[in-house]
Design a protein around this motif. Structure first.
Motif, PDB file in Angstrom:
ATOM      1  N   CYS A 169       6.886  -2.118  -5.802  1.00  0.00           N
ATOM      2  CA  CYS A 169       5.580  -2.777  -5.956  1.00  0.00           C
ATOM      3  C   CYS A 169       5.755  -4.143  -6.600  1.00  0.00           C
ATOM      4  N   THR A 214       0.847  -1.207   0.000  1.00  0.00           N
ATOM      5  CA  THR A 214       0.000   0.000   0.000  1.00  0.00           C
ATOM      6  C   THR A 214       0.874   1.245   0.000  1.00  0.00           C
ATOM      7  N   ASP A 222      -2.161  -5.361  -1.417  1.00  0.00           N
ATOM      8  CA  ASP A 222      -2.545  -3.998  -1.069  1.00  0.00           C
ATOM      9  C   ASP A 222      -3.799  -4.073  -0.219  1.00  0.00           C
ATOM     10  N   TYR A 238      -8.022   1.781  -3.460  1.00  0.00           N
ATOM     11  CA  TYR A 238      -6.828   2.546  -3.096  1.00  0.00           C
ATOM     12  C   TYR A 238      -7.073   4.050  -3.089  1.00  0.00           C
TER      13      TYR A 238
END
Length: 392
Positions: free
Chosen positions: A95, A84, A105, A110
């Motif tokens: 990532c 995240t 995540d 998000y």
């Protein structure tokens, strides 16, 4: 909590470990991991070394922690995973590393902002969690009345800020509180939370046992060149982090030896960087806020980075020479050109480059802290080479 995590380690060790991850110190982190420090230790906010490395963009640190079997999906106090954070700060390489190793995540929808209700609950301190039975008066800055108390089993500092008539308002919004809780750097004091109690604002911050730089200077008068440069680097690195904060830089505006605090590892941390957010208007002639506690802050000083850089120059000069640069006259932070205020180096044996750095920081067009750091690092390496001391 998983076996072998934070419950088995003291907060000083955890702080050192997380500091290595935040700074990208692969050598220091690897050494602590080889000495059986768990890669999953967490700070006050349940953030791990992976969270910090992912936030700062240190891919090699992320890979090292995964090699030592770090849990890639531990969540912090805001239910955020390292992935995240990596997405939040735009580190695509990290990532990919986390995703390949099973990272998830935690925010399906998000968002770069905190949910209002959750964020407000996390930063509002529950006063019933403060153990004040062994409370001790302490000093960690210019503003408010502070005492050392226990919060969730850890020593912290509770500071009570009373409202003043000269200020339009004394409060921190939920948005600002969330921002302060998110700030992480080895050279800034950790802000843990706050609450409103009647008309007073109560702030909870990290406790540092080393005390104020002001008290240390009063005892020792001045430092040798190497110590002065090391402390100056701590200040410059912390201030550079605040000034470079995105999307908006954070200006301290009250930087002085009283809010520079020494940690257990011998490094300085900057406190009270939240004061400009707390007060809508700061009276430049109030008794509490004085340059190096001796020279008054002048009226009409600009609330921008130049003021912080000028303050830094005064502090560095005092560390080297054992006296304030200006003792009685008001300081013009934007036009510091008076010959009566020309820095005179009578005691310290610093180089011409350091003298020129201090002078340039006192002008209306000072160098940014990023440039100050480069100069200090080079000068420190040179000074250590002459004395035969290790670079650290």
């Amino acid at each position: 909590m998983d076996p072998g995590t934070s419950e088995d380690f003291d907060m000083q060790m955890i702080g050192s470990f997380l500091s290595c991850a935040s700074k990208g110190d692969r050598v220091g982190l690897n050494q602590m991991l080889r000495e059986r420090t768990s890669p999953n230790v967490q700070d006050y906010d349940k953030r791990t070394a992976l969270h910090l490395a992912a936030s700062e963009g240190h891919a090699s640190i992320v890979e090292l922690l995964i090699h030592y079997k770090a849990n890639v999906n531990l969540q912090d106090r805001w239910q955020r995973t390292p992935l995240t954070d990596a997405r939040l700060y735009g580190h695509r390489d990290i990532c990919r590393i986390l995703e390949v190793n099973g990272g998830k995540d935690s925010h399906d929808d998000y968002s770069v902002t905190f949910p209002h209700e959750q964020g407000l609950n996390e930063v509002n301190i529950d006063l019933s969690e403060l153990n004040i039975e062994q409370a001790t008066v302490t000093h960690q800055g210019l503003f408010g009345e502070s005492e050392m108390v226990k919060w969730r089993g850890t020593w912290v500092v509770k500071t009570m800020i009373k409202p003043k008539k000269s200020y339009a308002e004394t409060k921190l919004s939920a948005k600002k509180l969330c921002l302060l809780r998110e700030l992480r750097h080895p050279n800034i004091l950790q802000f843990l939370g706050a609450t409103v109690h009647g008309e007073e604002m109560i702030l909870i911050t990290e406790f540092l046992s080393g005390g104020q730089l002001d008290d240390i200077l009063n005892r020792k008068n001045r430092f040798d060149v190497v110590t002065s440069l090391r402390y100056a680097l701590d200040i410059a690195r912390g201030m550079n982090y605040l000034h470079q904060h995105k999307p908006n830089g954070i200006v301290h505006n009250n930087l002085c030896p009283k809010n520079l605090l020494l940690d257990e590892g011998g490094h300085l941390k900057i406190g009270e960087y939240w004061i400009q957010m707390l007060y809508e208007q700061v009276d430049p002639f109030q008794d509490h806020c004085q340059r190096n506690d001796e020279a008054a802050i002048m009226a009409n000083a600009l609330y921008d980075t130049r003021r912080d850089i000028c303050s830094f120059a005064h502090i560095l000069y005092k560390m080297l020479e054992g006296q304030v640069l200006v003792s009685s006259m008001s300081i013009d932070f934007t036009h510091f050109t008076s010959t009566d205020s020309e820095p005179k180096f009578k005691l310290s044996k610093c180089t011409t480059r350091i003298k020129d750095l201090i002078k340039s920081c006192l002008t209306s067009d000072p160098p940014p802290f990023a440039m100050v750091i480069d100069i200090l690092e080079e000068e420190l390496i040179s000074s250590l080479a002459k004395t035969g001391c290790p670079v650290c």
